[in-house]
Design a protein around this motif. Sequence first.
Motif, PDB file in Angstrom:
ATOM      1  N   PRO A  81      -6.810   0.318   1.682  1.00 17.55           N
ATOM      2  CA  PRO A  81      -7.524  -1.146   1.411  1.00 17.55           C
ATOM      3  C   PRO A  81      -7.029  -2.220   2.233  1.00 17.55           C
ATOM      4  CG  PRO A  81      -5.941  -0.638  -0.339  1.00 17.55           C
ATOM      5  CD  PRO A  81      -5.708   0.450   0.764  1.00 17.55           C
ATOM      6  N   GLU A  82      -7.781  -3.294   2.459  1.00 12.76           N
ATOM      7  CA  GLU A  82      -7.598  -4.659   2.922  1.00 12.76           C
ATOM      8  C   GLU A  82      -6.596  -5.126   1.839  1.00 12.76           C
ATOM      9  OE1 GLU A  82      -8.324  -5.846   5.747  1.00 12.76           O
ATOM     10  OE2 GLU A  82      -9.516  -4.069   6.230  1.00 12.76           O
ATOM     11  N   PRO A  83      -5.709  -6.042   2.290  1.00 12.61           N
ATOM     12  CA  PRO A  83      -5.346  -6.601   3.770  1.00 12.61           C
ATOM     13  C   PRO A  83      -4.757  -5.296   4.543  1.00 12.61           C
ATOM     14  CG  PRO A  83      -3.691  -7.492   2.123  1.00 12.61           C
ATOM     15  CD  PRO A  83      -4.856  -6.851   1.512  1.00 12.61           C
ATOM     16  N   ALA A  84      -4.860  -5.289   5.924  1.00 18.38           N
ATOM     17  CA  ALA A  84      -4.377  -4.345   6.670  1.00 18.38           C
ATOM     18  C   ALA A  84      -2.698  -4.520   6.402  1.00 18.38           C
ATOM     19  CB  ALA A  84      -4.769  -4.356   8.117  1.00 18.38           C
ATOM     20  N   PRO A  85      -2.127  -3.363   6.518  1.00 22.26           N
ATOM     21  CA  PRO A  85      -0.593  -3.618   6.631  1.00 22.26           C
ATOM     22  C   PRO A  85       0.095  -4.338   7.837  1.00 22.26           C
ATOM     23  CG  PRO A  85      -1.345  -1.206   6.091  1.00 22.26           C
ATOM     24  CD  PRO A  85      -2.457  -1.885   6.767  1.00 22.26           C
TER      25      PRO A  85
ATOM     26  N   ARG B  11      -0.225  -6.351  -6.981  1.00 24.28           N
ATOM     27  CA  ARG B  11      -0.103  -6.448  -5.372  1.00 24.28           C
ATOM     28  C   ARG B  11      -0.149  -4.944  -5.014  1.00 24.28           C
ATOM     29  NH1 ARG B  11       4.510 -10.946  -4.678  1.00 24.28           N
ATOM     30  NH2 ARG B  11       3.643 -12.539  -5.563  1.00 24.28           N
ATOM     31  N   LEU B  12      -0.144  -4.023  -5.899  1.00 28.80           N
ATOM     32  CA  LEU B  12       0.231  -2.456  -5.701  1.00 28.80           C
ATOM     33  C   LEU B  12      -1.244  -1.747  -5.456  1.00 28.80           C
ATOM     34  CD1 LEU B  12       2.143   0.172  -5.213  1.00 28.80           C
ATOM     35  CD2 LEU B  12       2.288   0.156  -7.624  1.00 28.80           C
ATOM     36  N   THR B  13      -1.346  -0.885  -4.399  1.00 33.21           N
ATOM     37  CA  THR B  13      -2.398  -0.141  -4.433  1.00 33.21           C
ATOM     38  C   THR B  13      -1.699   1.305  -3.989  1.00 33.21           C
ATOM     39  OG1 THR B  13      -2.923  -0.425  -2.135  1.00 33.21           O
ATOM     40  CG2 THR B  13      -4.242  -1.836  -3.658  1.00 33.21           C
ATOM     41  N   VAL B  14      -2.156   2.395  -4.669  1.00 29.15           N
ATOM     42  CA  VAL B  14      -1.685   3.646  -4.266  1.00 29.15           C
ATOM     43  C   VAL B  14      -2.605   4.599  -3.953  1.00 29.15           C
ATOM     44  CG1 VAL B  14      -0.343   5.748  -5.225  1.00 29.15           C
ATOM     45  CG2 VAL B  14      -0.079   3.445  -6.305  1.00 29.15           C
ATOM     46  N   THR B  15      -2.371   5.215  -2.708  1.00 24.82           N
ATOM     47  CA  THR B  15      -3.489   6.269  -1.905  1.00 24.82           C
ATOM     48  C   THR B  15      -2.786   7.529  -2.204  1.00 24.82           C
ATOM     49  OG1 THR B  15      -4.171   4.681  -0.373  1.00 24.82           O
ATOM     50  CG2 THR B  15      -4.613   6.759   0.186  1.00 24.82           C
ATOM     51  N   THR B  16      -3.443   8.464  -2.655  1.00 27.99           N
ATOM     52  CA  THR B  16      -2.983   9.970  -2.815  1.00 27.99           C
ATOM     53  C   THR B  16      -3.409  10.672  -1.417  1.00 27.99           C
ATOM     54  OG1 THR B  16      -3.061   9.912  -5.244  1.00 27.99           O
ATOM     55  CG2 THR B  16      -2.545  11.887  -4.052  1.00 27.99           C
TER      56      THR B  16
ATOM     57  N   HIS C 153       0.929  -1.360   0.025  1.00 27.04           N
ATOM     58  CA  HIS C 153      -0.096   0.123   0.029  1.00 27.04           C
ATOM     59  C   HIS C 153       1.085   1.196   0.253  1.00 27.04           C
ATOM     60  CE1 HIS C 153      -3.260  -2.855   0.703  1.00 27.04           C
ATOM     61  NE2 HIS C 153      -3.108  -2.938   2.047  1.00 27.04           N
ATOM     62  N   ALA C 154       0.860   2.124  -1.103  1.00 22.81           N
ATOM     63  CA  ALA C 154       1.867   3.170  -1.112  1.00 22.81           C
ATOM     64  C   ALA C 154       0.995   4.257  -0.859  1.00 22.81           C
ATOM     65  CB  ALA C 154       2.470   3.223  -2.588  1.00 22.81           C
TER      66      ALA C 154
END
Length: 285
Positions: free
Chosen positions: A120-124, A103-108, A77-78
Amino acid sequence: MTTTQSRLLGPAEVRSLAAELGLRPTKRLGQNFVHDPNTVRRIVKAAGLDGDDVVVEVGPGLGSLTLGLLPVVRAVHAVEIDPVLAGRLPRTAAERAPAFADRLTVTTADALAVRAGDLPEPAPTALVANLPYNVAVPVVLHLLAELPGLRRGLVMVQSEVAERLAAAPGSRAYGVPSAKLAWFATARRAGPVPRAVFWPVPNVDSGLLAFERREPPPGDREAVFRLIDAAFAQRRKALRAGLAGWAGSPAAAEAALREAGIDPMARAETLSVEDFARLAATRPH
């Protein structure tokens, strides 16, 4: 787990991506991009990750570390504050790590404002990041407080910050950051990072800090943290005088210190986080 690897970014690729995006690294955002694949491999190895880990990466930038993480973990989760960089990162992953790009999701977002529900899930389960140096301490503390599933981490920070965060009670570098981090985790320095692996080259030395979450001492975290702030605001004074404002008077501070089994003439830098928690419990919240 597959042994296929990402194609990591070298100096030429980093500069090419920056030119494509019209990027001029800013000091305000603490943007110094790693362009040395061996350093990326070293960080990933030192983080001790496995295939079940879910990494939160703060400030992924152009994706140097992201590409090293994707093959070895369940998800990344970036969290990236710069919308231009955030927008380019998924394509970089697709181009250079196609087997792992999903496997990558990006949150701005600003990492200091991120809440657990924003990711997002799964939790870090782990924090691995080249942190912007001007916000490294508050980011680490915020994420440990906000993400209870974070079990460990490895962050690259300014060398002096790594020293402060890993410092033990009684040492010269021990202070507010070390005492507060100790509430959440045990920390240690995990080696230096040379300036030459960054673009642009920073004017400070860098280092790695590793941490493992632990059970906090009994007590109310906010009350303990207020006490830590108060104690170190007067760190040159004996606690009897330095905590007079917190307790209401020097005599009240002395009574609280004695109740907690602490020498009233001790100084803040000699107290462990357990001492601060015990002392905070002597005062009403």
